[in-house]
Design a protein around this motif. Sequence first.
Motif, PDB file in Angstrom:
ATOM      1  N   GLY A 433       1.061  -1.261  -0.341  1.00 43.20           N
ATOM      2  CA  GLY A 433       0.175   0.000   0.302  1.00 43.20           C
ATOM      3  C   GLY A 433       1.057   1.186   0.126  1.00 43.20           C
ATOM      4  O   GLY A 433       2.070   1.472   0.786  1.00 43.20           O
ATOM      5  N   ALA A 487      -1.443  -1.861  -3.640  1.00 43.35           N
ATOM      6  CA  ALA A 487      -3.061  -0.498  -3.761  1.00 43.35           C
ATOM      7  C   ALA A 487      -2.705   0.714  -3.842  1.00 43.35           C
ATOM      8  O   ALA A 487      -1.252   1.056  -2.812  1.00 43.35           O
ATOM      9  N   HIS A 488      -3.733   1.529  -3.568  1.00 46.52           N
ATOM     10  CA  HIS A 488      -3.488   2.837  -3.923  1.00 46.52           C
ATOM     11  C   HIS A 488      -4.417   3.267  -4.416  1.00 46.52           C
ATOM     12  O   HIS A 488      -5.728   3.049  -4.348  1.00 46.52           O
ATOM     13  N   ASP A 489      -4.123   5.408  -4.247  1.00 45.47           N
ATOM     14  CA  ASP A 489      -5.586   5.879  -3.647  1.00 45.47           C
ATOM     15  C   ASP A 489      -5.730   6.542  -4.973  1.00 45.47           C
ATOM     16  O   ASP A 489      -5.948   6.341  -6.134  1.00 45.47           O
ATOM     17  N   VAL A 518      -7.858   1.736  -4.209  1.00 48.19           N
ATOM     18  CA  VAL A 518      -8.548   2.820  -3.171  1.00 48.19           C
ATOM     19  C   VAL A 518      -9.295   3.878  -3.068  1.00 48.19           C
ATOM     20  O   VAL A 518      -8.114   4.297  -2.842  1.00 48.19           O
ATOM     21  N   ALA A 523     -10.692   3.999   2.685  1.00 51.41           N
ATOM     22  CA  ALA A 523      -9.223   2.901   3.552  1.00 51.41           C
ATOM     23  C   ALA A 523      -8.987   3.484   4.549  1.00 51.41           C
ATOM     24  O   ALA A 523      -8.185   2.664   6.004  1.00 51.41           O
ATOM     25  N   SER A 789      -2.046   3.688   4.158  1.00 50.79           N
ATOM     26  CA  SER A 789      -1.168   2.814   3.899  1.00 50.79           C
ATOM     27  C   SER A 789      -1.450   1.504   4.326  1.00 50.79           C
ATOM     28  O   SER A 789      -2.589   0.546   3.797  1.00 50.79           O
ATOM     29  N   GLN A 792      -5.205   0.780   2.992  1.00 47.81           N
ATOM     30  CA  GLN A 792      -5.634   0.287   1.259  1.00 47.81           C
ATOM     31  C   GLN A 792      -5.447  -1.872   1.212  1.00 47.81           C
ATOM     32  O   GLN A 792      -5.370  -1.913   0.681  1.00 47.81           O
ATOM     33  N   VAL A 793      -4.027  -1.673   2.112  1.00 52.73           N
ATOM     34  CA  VAL A 793      -3.446  -2.093   2.293  1.00 52.73           C
ATOM     35  C   VAL A 793      -4.911  -3.517   2.958  1.00 52.73           C
ATOM     36  O   VAL A 793      -4.873  -5.125   1.735  1.00 52.73           O
ATOM     37  N   ALA A 796      -7.212  -4.013   0.006  1.00 57.04           N
ATOM     38  CA  ALA A 796      -6.799  -4.849  -1.340  1.00 57.04           C
ATOM     39  C   ALA A 796      -6.619  -6.498  -0.691  1.00 57.04           C
ATOM     40  O   ALA A 796      -6.807  -7.427  -2.246  1.00 57.04           O
TER      41      ALA A 796
END
Length: 804
Positions: A433, A487-489, A518, A523, A789, A792-793, A796
Amino acid sequence: MTEQRLRVEIHGAVQGVGFRPYVYRLAVAMGLRGWVINDTQGVFIEVEGNRSTLEDFLARLSADKPPRARIDSLDAVWLAPVGYGDFEIRHSQEQGVKTVLVLPDIATCADCLAEVADPADRRYRYPFTNCTNCGPRFTIIQALPYDRPHTTMAHFAMCPQCRAEYENPLDRRFHAQPIACPACGPQLALYGASAGAVFGDVSGGRPGTTARESGRWPRSAGGWHLMAEGEGALRSAADALKAGAIVAVKGLGGFHLMVDAGNPQAVARLRERKPRRDKPFALMARDLDQARTLCRVSPQAAEALTGPEAPILLLPRRAGAPVADNVAPGSPNLGVMLPYTPLHHLLLQELDFPVVATSGNLTDEPICTDEWEAMERLGHVAGCFLIHDRPIARHVDDSVAWILDGEVRLLRRARGYAPLPVRMARPLPTLLGVGAHLKNTVALSVGEQVFISQHIGDLETAEALAAFERVIADFLRLYEARPVAIAHDLHPDYLSTRWAQQQLEQSGPGAGLTLIPVQHHHAHLAACLAENQAEGPALGVTWDGTGYGPDGTVWGGEFLLGDATGFTRVAHLRPFRLPGGEAAIQEPRRVALALLWELDGERALLREDLVPVQALSPTERRVLAQMLDRGIHAPWTTSAGRLFDGVAALLGLHPRVTFEGQAAMALEFVADPDVRDAYPVALVAQPCGDPSANHAPWAGVWDWGPLVEALLDDLARGTEVGVMAARFHNAAAAAILAIAQAVGEPRVALTGGCFQNRLLTERAVVQLRQAGFQVLLHRQVPPNDGGISLGQVAVAAARWAGGG
């Protein structure tokens, strides 16, 4: 009695904390035979003896473990004996998947401090004293397992005395990888621009201190000259601080810029040169007694300040605290930490005042870690540089914490906490992330653990982006991990998002790398659930400044019903425009005008009785009116953070700001805590607009319009600003409760940067609990974007498990 063999596998924070010598001493004392070993996953033990003794041994492994050890899992298997003759500590092994916990840096323990203070001890006044219970860890490790050849101490050859301690299982320095002493370890040096300029642009002190001819340091470097070494360097740096100079000090994870906190001229110079116009500076106090002259220190706060993490702790400022007003202008709090290395202890003992100890960087840049780089980047800021020759493997800022709802909670997660993982309920695929744009961190899942990086900062400069890339490369190398997905914004222009897209392009077809976008506030919700180990749905009250919404608008005042697998947007703030987009973040007066425009249209420009309108020139009013009327460069937003900014500007607080959150902080600080009534809360039920939301029990909008109208009436009546600010906060908490009751989900997660506001958070928590809701708050990661972050993980992983 028949003998048996016990094989034990332990995972957690069990390396670099004296766990193997503890096992050795325990086994020998109990007459057991076998071995203990480190590897890349944890600690493994085989031990033989009679069954009852082995059962006692197993029980004591957890009950009596070293103070800094953390056991996440312990598995034991009974086997037939093989006839071990004695008990030994075997050399570490390096094969296998790397899942062992890398420890954060640990504040100096009482035993080491006693040695540093003892004139009869060989480590008397040695600034780099440490043992298995304290000292550098994350900032010196270069590879796993954690052994000296894998650290930045590798090139310091141990003297015979240190070697004897290092190899003695009964010594507290057994396998203390940073072990050192004056004869064989790192040393101090002081550099100044010239013999007479050690003290920068002030005079005084002891400029005659000279360097000893050790040959360890170059006589000059980049226009800076060696002034003193060892004890002379330390005392001259203290003299420089006494004389009002700015001193750059190399510590554990980078440099501090230090200055006398009671000297307003010195603090002003630091603000001008850093530059940092208004944002509060952190302080370092000599000890608890000195900290108590600055702030009100509760027993819980004292425990946090003196604990192994030793964060900067936000505490209520005492009236008459002996610090300059410009250290933390306008704030009722001070951020205070205590010395956490022998170097800091020794330096502060030379002074009779607390010091500003702010990150050694320029605004929006990462902290400096290398002395020569620091002299180049900070040469126009500091008058001299107190440095040492122990390399820093990675930059790590000081952590920032506060005490909320009876617990120490993080606002910035770095030294003392990173990179300890958040443990998940089940193993995850290897996912990366890459965090948000502001307060960036990155996260990496390895098995059941999500390792979260130290605070990286705002990705606003090339230097910050380079630091972001170094941290990612560092994590992947340290754990020898190859993510299957990044995983990203959702925001397409975040530098972290662009970096993720570049990795996909560079990996090429067939590489097996997947990108998982994400949504920002999802998130936030997922991070709060993950660190609370909460399965199933919650109502996520996700309030912050800005986040890219799936509908293309700027979200920020959201009520999301869901979990890591997905969410329904069941409610949000009434939208309003942001004239000038990002410019409105720096100018809350624009937000105030936008709120007025939503209520009264063009007539808002005539409200010259209001500070934000007065603060706009006729030309600015005309341009902003066009933006608002035509929707040009004025995106819609539901941001709670911007609503706080706009209300602050309406009350005459900071029409312009110099740092993020300044206006909202002023609004909180001015609020009268004794005021309990609130402005009206208006909820408007409406279709959710989300086809997947048919199951939602309620969907709607918090219409802030009646609130602002009531506030304007109070302004016209001359109501005290503190009363109006309190009524606004009370209304915000009441809105959270009203929507929670309308939605009906029994669990509510409060997340996002707005919940760094103590008044808002505490009042929302009290009201929600009184109404029977379970409230989830952040503890291990910040409520702000520093926790993105992790979320995000988590999202994901849920999508990966669901096949999409």
